[in-house]
Motif scaffolding. Structure first.
Motif, PDB file in Angstrom:
ATOM      1  N   UNK A  69       0.711  -1.197  -0.384  1.00  0.00           N
ATOM      2  CA  UNK A  69      -0.056  -0.003  -0.108  1.00  0.00           C
ATOM      3  C   UNK A  69       0.895   0.992   0.145  1.00  0.00           C
ATOM      4  N   UNK A  70       0.546   1.719  -1.383  1.00  0.00           N
ATOM      5  CA  UNK A  70       2.479   3.102  -1.270  1.00  0.00           C
ATOM      6  C   UNK A  70       1.702   4.478  -0.209  1.00  0.00           C
ATOM      7  N   UNK A  71      -0.091   4.373  -0.337  1.00  0.00           N
ATOM      8  CA  UNK A  71       0.100   5.414   0.625  1.00  0.00           C
ATOM      9  C   UNK A  71      -0.154   5.623   1.849  1.00  0.00           C
ATOM     10  N   UNK A  72      -0.516   4.479   2.446  1.00  0.00           N
ATOM     11  CA  UNK A  72       0.238   4.134   3.977  1.00  0.00           C
ATOM     12  C   UNK A  72       1.770   3.720   3.939  1.00  0.00           C
ATOM     13  N   UNK A  73       2.181   3.447   3.254  1.00  0.00           N
ATOM     14  CA  UNK A  73       3.784   3.077   2.969  1.00  0.00           C
ATOM     15  C   UNK A  73       4.147   1.921   3.914  1.00  0.00           C
ATOM     16  N   UNK A  74       2.597   0.422   3.288  1.00  0.00           N
ATOM     17  CA  UNK A  74       2.549   0.145   4.313  1.00  0.00           C
ATOM     18  C   UNK A  74       3.132  -1.857   3.132  1.00  0.00           C
ATOM     19  N   UNK A  75       3.667  -3.047   3.480  1.00  0.00           N
ATOM     20  CA  UNK A  75       4.335  -3.574   3.157  1.00  0.00           C
ATOM     21  C   UNK A  75       3.875  -5.139   3.229  1.00  0.00           C
ATOM     22  N   UNK A  76       3.260  -5.983   3.006  1.00  0.00           N
ATOM     23  CA  UNK A  76       3.008  -6.993   3.746  1.00  0.00           C
ATOM     24  C   UNK A  76       3.445  -8.101   3.231  1.00  0.00           C
ATOM     25  N   UNK A  77       4.269  -9.171   3.474  1.00  0.00           N
ATOM     26  CA  UNK A  77       5.394  -9.984   3.366  1.00  0.00           C
ATOM     27  C   UNK A  77       5.007 -11.436   4.278  1.00  0.00           C
ATOM     28  N   UNK A  78       5.589 -12.604   2.442  1.00  0.00           N
ATOM     29  CA  UNK A  78       5.567 -14.057   3.283  1.00  0.00           C
ATOM     30  C   UNK A  78       6.793 -14.110   3.703  1.00  0.00           C
ATOM     31  N   UNK A  79       7.006 -14.881   4.654  1.00  0.00           N
ATOM     32  CA  UNK A  79       7.999 -15.657   5.299  1.00  0.00           C
ATOM     33  C   UNK A  79       8.110 -17.376   5.348  1.00  0.00           C
ATOM     34  N   UNK A  80       9.036 -18.111   4.541  1.00  0.00           N
ATOM     35  CA  UNK A  80       8.729 -19.283   4.275  1.00  0.00           C
ATOM     36  C   UNK A  80      10.842 -19.479   5.080  1.00  0.00           C
ATOM     37  N   UNK A  81      10.787 -20.324   6.196  1.00  0.00           N
ATOM     38  CA  UNK A  81      12.229 -20.763   5.925  1.00  0.00           C
ATOM     39  C   UNK A  81      11.909 -22.821   6.118  1.00  0.00           C
ATOM     40  N   UNK A  82      12.834 -22.705   5.173  1.00  0.00           N
ATOM     41  CA  UNK A  82      13.419 -24.319   5.150  1.00  0.00           C
ATOM     42  C   UNK A  82      15.051 -24.932   5.929  1.00  0.00           C
ATOM     43  N   UNK A  83      15.380 -25.978   6.133  1.00  0.00           N
ATOM     44  CA  UNK A  83      16.097 -26.283   6.527  1.00  0.00           C
ATOM     45  C   UNK A  83      17.545 -26.431   5.332  1.00  0.00           C
ATOM     46  N   UNK A  84      18.526 -27.342   5.405  1.00  0.00           N
ATOM     47  CA  UNK A  84      19.218 -27.921   4.696  1.00  0.00           C
ATOM     48  C   UNK A  84      18.402 -29.025   3.538  1.00  0.00           C
ATOM     49  N   UNK A  85      17.409 -29.955   4.104  1.00  0.00           N
ATOM     50  CA  UNK A  85      17.060 -30.660   3.458  1.00  0.00           C
ATOM     51  C   UNK A  85      15.726 -30.637   2.738  1.00  0.00           C
ATOM     52  N   UNK A  86      15.584 -29.021   2.834  1.00  0.00           N
ATOM     53  CA  UNK A  86      14.525 -28.496   2.248  1.00  0.00           C
ATOM     54  C   UNK A  86      12.931 -28.574   3.207  1.00  0.00           C
ATOM     55  N   UNK A  87      12.892 -28.701   3.900  1.00  0.00           N
ATOM     56  CA  UNK A  87      11.703 -29.033   5.390  1.00  0.00           C
ATOM     57  C   UNK A  87      11.536 -27.468   5.927  1.00  0.00           C
TER      58      UNK A  87
END
Length: 100
Positions: A69-87
């Motif tokens: 939202x440029x007007x409100x200067x907000x961004x929604x982020x999606x995060x995913x964390x995996x280990x070395x085995x892609x779990x």
């Protein structure tokens, strides 16, 4: 269970497990110093700890902007964390206020 090998084994973990909230600490550092301009303020963070990780695992962080939202200067982020085995270890969403 986080630092004591014998205690971890009593709880049926093969090794000491990593601290769950270390992930959120690292996310805070990424949000505040790197992504996207290095001076954002985290307004909210939704955390889903999907699985454990072990001390010494290599974790990969994937962060994607899913709404802005440029007007409100907000961004929604999606995060995913995996280990070395892609779990998948962690998923979450956050709302950031863009300072710059």
């Amino acid at each position: 269970m986080h630092t004591d090998h014998s205690f971890a084994k009593k709880l049926n973990y093969k090794e000491p497990i990593g601290y769950a909230f270390l992930i959120t600490t690292l996310l805070s550092k990424i949000y505040g110093t790197i992504f996207p301009g290095g001076s954002e303020l985290c307004l909210s963070q939704n955390c889903n700890f999907k699985d454990i990780y072990y001390v010494g695992d290599i974790l990969s962080f994937q962060i994607k902007v899913i709404q802005k939202n440029v007007d409100l200067r907000l961004a929604t982020l999606e995060t995913k964390v995996t280990n070395q085995n892609h779990k998948i270890i962690f998923t979450g969403t956050s709302v950031m206020q863009l300072i710059k």
